[in-house]
Design a protein around this motif. Structure first.
Motif, PDB file in Angstrom:
ATOM      1  N   SER A  67      45.314  27.368  44.866  1.00  0.00           N
ATOM      2  CA  SER A  67      45.608  28.399  43.866  1.00  0.00           C
ATOM      3  C   SER A  67      44.609  29.550  43.865  1.00  0.00           C
ATOM      4  CB  SER A  67      45.677  27.762  42.478  1.00  0.00           C
ATOM      5  OG  SER A  67      44.405  27.266  42.116  1.00  0.00           O
ATOM      6  N   ILE A  68      43.637  29.534  44.756  1.00  0.00           N
ATOM      7  CA  ILE A  68      42.656  30.624  44.810  1.00  0.00           C
ATOM      8  C   ILE A  68      43.270  31.776  45.598  1.00  0.00           C
ATOM      9  CG2 ILE A  68      40.383  31.353  45.614  1.00  0.00           C
ATOM     10  CD1 ILE A  68      39.452  28.453  45.195  1.00  0.00           C
ATOM     11  N   ASP A  69      43.560  32.862  44.888  1.00  0.00           N
ATOM     12  CA  ASP A  69      44.138  34.043  45.512  1.00  0.00           C
ATOM     13  C   ASP A  69      43.887  35.269  44.634  1.00  0.00           C
ATOM     14  OD1 ASP A  69      45.977  33.794  43.400  1.00  0.00           O
ATOM     15  OD2 ASP A  69      47.570  33.006  44.672  1.00  0.00           O
ATOM     16  N   ALA A  70      44.372  36.406  45.086  1.00  0.00           N
ATOM     17  CA  ALA A  70      44.156  37.661  44.350  1.00  0.00           C
ATOM     18  C   ALA A  70      44.828  37.634  42.979  1.00  0.00           C
ATOM     19  CB  ALA A  70      44.653  38.846  45.171  1.00  0.00           C
ATOM     20  N   ALA A  71      45.957  36.942  42.858  1.00  0.00           N
ATOM     21  CA  ALA A  71      46.651  36.865  41.572  1.00  0.00           C
ATOM     22  C   ALA A  71      45.798  36.130  40.536  1.00  0.00           C
ATOM     23  CB  ALA A  71      48.006  36.181  41.738  1.00  0.00           C
ATOM     24  N   LEU A  72      45.135  35.058  40.943  1.00  0.00           N
ATOM     25  CA  LEU A  72      44.237  34.321  40.052  1.00  0.00           C
ATOM     26  C   LEU A  72      43.148  35.246  39.534  1.00  0.00           C
ATOM     27  CD1 LEU A  72      43.108  31.469  38.998  1.00  0.00           C
ATOM     28  CD2 LEU A  72      41.683  31.557  41.047  1.00  0.00           C
ATOM     29  N   VAL A  73      42.540  36.007  40.428  1.00  0.00           N
ATOM     30  CA  VAL A  73      41.484  36.947  40.050  1.00  0.00           C
ATOM     31  C   VAL A  73      42.052  38.039  39.142  1.00  0.00           C
ATOM     32  CG1 VAL A  73      39.829  38.651  40.911  1.00  0.00           C
ATOM     33  CG2 VAL A  73      40.117  36.461  42.111  1.00  0.00           C
ATOM     34  N   GLY A  74      43.210  38.567  39.495  1.00  0.00           N
ATOM     35  CA  GLY A  74      43.825  39.624  38.691  1.00  0.00           C
ATOM     36  C   GLY A  74      44.111  39.183  37.268  1.00  0.00           C
ATOM     37  N   ARG A  75      44.644  37.966  37.117  1.00  0.00           N
ATOM     38  CA  ARG A  75      44.922  37.449  35.766  1.00  0.00           C
ATOM     39  C   ARG A  75      43.620  37.308  34.973  1.00  0.00           C
ATOM     40  NH1 ARG A  75      48.620  34.510  38.821  1.00  0.00           N
ATOM     41  NH2 ARG A  75      47.225  32.698  38.937  1.00  0.00           N
ATOM     42  N   TYR A  76      42.557  36.857  35.639  1.00  0.00           N
ATOM     43  CA  TYR A  76      41.268  36.730  34.960  1.00  0.00           C
ATOM     44  C   TYR A  76      40.737  38.107  34.563  1.00  0.00           C
ATOM     45  CZ  TYR A  76      36.425  35.611  33.952  1.00  0.00           C
ATOM     46  OH  TYR A  76      35.209  35.498  33.339  1.00  0.00           O
ATOM     47  N   LEU A  77      40.783  39.057  35.473  1.00  0.00           N
ATOM     48  CA  LEU A  77      40.282  40.404  35.178  1.00  0.00           C
ATOM     49  C   LEU A  77      41.027  41.031  34.002  1.00  0.00           C
ATOM     50  CD1 LEU A  77      39.763  41.870  38.772  1.00  0.00           C
ATOM     51  CD2 LEU A  77      38.046  40.880  37.235  1.00  0.00           C
ATOM     52  N   ASP A  78      42.310  40.717  33.865  1.00  0.00           N
ATOM     53  CA  ASP A  78      43.105  41.253  32.757  1.00  0.00           C
ATOM     54  C   ASP A  78      42.604  40.762  31.402  1.00  0.00           C
ATOM     55  OD1 ASP A  78      44.719  42.695  34.483  1.00  0.00           O
ATOM     56  OD2 ASP A  78      46.351  41.217  34.461  1.00  0.00           O
ATOM     57  N   THR A  79      41.829  39.681  31.374  1.00  0.00           N
ATOM     58  CA  THR A  79      41.321  39.148  30.102  1.00  0.00           C
ATOM     59  C   THR A  79      40.002  39.783  29.680  1.00  0.00           C
ATOM     60  OG1 THR A  79      39.971  37.320  30.991  1.00  0.00           O
ATOM     61  CG2 THR A  79      42.339  36.898  30.685  1.00  0.00           C
ATOM     62  N   LEU A  80      39.412  40.577  30.549  1.00  0.00           N
ATOM     63  CA  LEU A  80      38.102  41.147  30.265  1.00  0.00           C
ATOM     64  C   LEU A  80      38.205  42.400  29.401  1.00  0.00           C
ATOM     65  CD1 LEU A  80      36.463  40.797  33.800  1.00  0.00           C
ATOM     66  CD2 LEU A  80      36.387  39.188  31.870  1.00  0.00           C
ATOM     67  N   ALA A  81      37.149  42.685  28.670  1.00  0.00           N
ATOM     68  CA  ALA A  81      37.105  43.855  27.787  1.00  0.00           C
ATOM     69  C   ALA A  81      36.816  45.140  28.552  1.00  0.00           C
ATOM     70  CB  ALA A  81      36.050  43.650  26.706  1.00  0.00           C
ATOM     71  N   ILE A  82      36.360  45.033  29.796  1.00  0.00           N
ATOM     72  CA  ILE A  82      36.037  46.205  30.603  1.00  0.00           C
ATOM     73  C   ILE A  82      37.049  46.335  31.738  1.00  0.00           C
ATOM     74  CG2 ILE A  82      33.570  46.185  30.077  1.00  0.00           C
ATOM     75  CD1 ILE A  82      33.145  44.813  32.832  1.00  0.00           C
ATOM     76  N   ALA A 100      32.530  36.375  40.649  1.00  0.00           N
ATOM     77  CA  ALA A 100      31.931  36.100  39.340  1.00  0.00           C
ATOM     78  C   ALA A 100      30.560  36.769  39.219  1.00  0.00           C
ATOM     79  CB  ALA A 100      31.823  34.594  39.121  1.00  0.00           C
ATOM     80  N   VAL A 101      29.771  36.726  40.281  1.00  0.00           N
ATOM     81  CA  VAL A 101      28.464  37.403  40.271  1.00  0.00           C
ATOM     82  C   VAL A 101      28.673  38.909  40.162  1.00  0.00           C
ATOM     83  CG1 VAL A 101      26.464  37.991  41.706  1.00  0.00           C
ATOM     84  CG2 VAL A 101      27.157  35.603  41.436  1.00  0.00           C
ATOM     85  N   GLY A 102      29.624  39.444  40.919  1.00  0.00           N
ATOM     86  CA  GLY A 102      29.912  40.875  40.850  1.00  0.00           C
ATOM     87  C   GLY A 102      30.271  41.323  39.449  1.00  0.00           C
ATOM     88  N   LEU A 103      31.041  40.504  38.748  1.00  0.00           N
ATOM     89  CA  LEU A 103      31.422  40.838  37.376  1.00  0.00           C
ATOM     90  C   LEU A 103      30.218  40.874  36.441  1.00  0.00           C
ATOM     91  CD1 LEU A 103      34.727  38.815  37.102  1.00  0.00           C
ATOM     92  CD2 LEU A 103      34.485  41.311  37.161  1.00  0.00           C
TER      93      LEU A 103
END
Length: 178
Positions: A67-82, A100-103
């Protein structure tokens, strides 16, 4: 505090807001039936945020999964305040740890570009917390939930015999694993 304890604290902190919003919405529905119509959107938003964050953390801190893919990351990024733009095709925990470190390094928003074992972090106000950077470079620092992502990347990199390299520019930070 051990790394495991710090990870649990960090995950709990990152899930707490959505859990609180979910619980508060249910409480309001119980107190005022007229609120039920408006509450559906709040519950939907909170459940999507919880699901996305939980999936990201399970993939980051758990076993390697398909399940590790760009969609997983995109859904997570959508939850961030920035606002964070992402480019890349992650397929491993190592790459999720880089992300995660980059964020953690992005201040008020920016972008992440992942290619294989390199992540370029771009933004106007990048964080340069010296203790976070020391942790990232493998220096022995106290284990703290604020440092979890750096410490986790170091741990995964060590497991794979990789060294973390960091190159900082004016508005970019490049993390590479060699």
């Amino acid at each position: 505090m051990t790394l495991t304890e710090a990870i649990i604290v960090r995950i709990s902190h990152d899930l707490a807001g959505a859990i609180g919003a979910f619980a508060n919405t249910v409480d309001l529905m119980k107190m005022d039936a007229s609120f039920i119509g408006e509450s559906v959107d709040l519950l939907d938003t909170s459940s999507h945020q919880l699901t996305a964050r939980l999936a990201f953390f399970r993939s980051l801190f758990g076993a390697e999964t398909k399940s590790i893919d760009a969609a997983l990351v995109g859904r997570y990024l959508d939850t961030l305040a920035i606002p964070v733009k992402f480019e890349g095709a992650p397929n491993s925990r190592l790459q999720l740890a880089l992300i995660a470190v980059g964020l953690e390094l992005i201040g008020v928003g920016g972008s992440l570009k992942l290619t294989d074992k390199t992540l370029v972090v771009s933004g106007e106000e990048l964080h340069h917390d010296p203790v976070f950077v020391q942790a990232l470079l493998g220096t022995n620092v106290p284990c703290d939930p604020k440092l979890v992502m750096a410490l986790w990347l170091v741990e995964i990199a060590k497991e794979q015999g990789l060294i973390i390299r960091l190159e900082a520019g004016e508005n970019t930070i490049t993390l590479s694993l060699t």
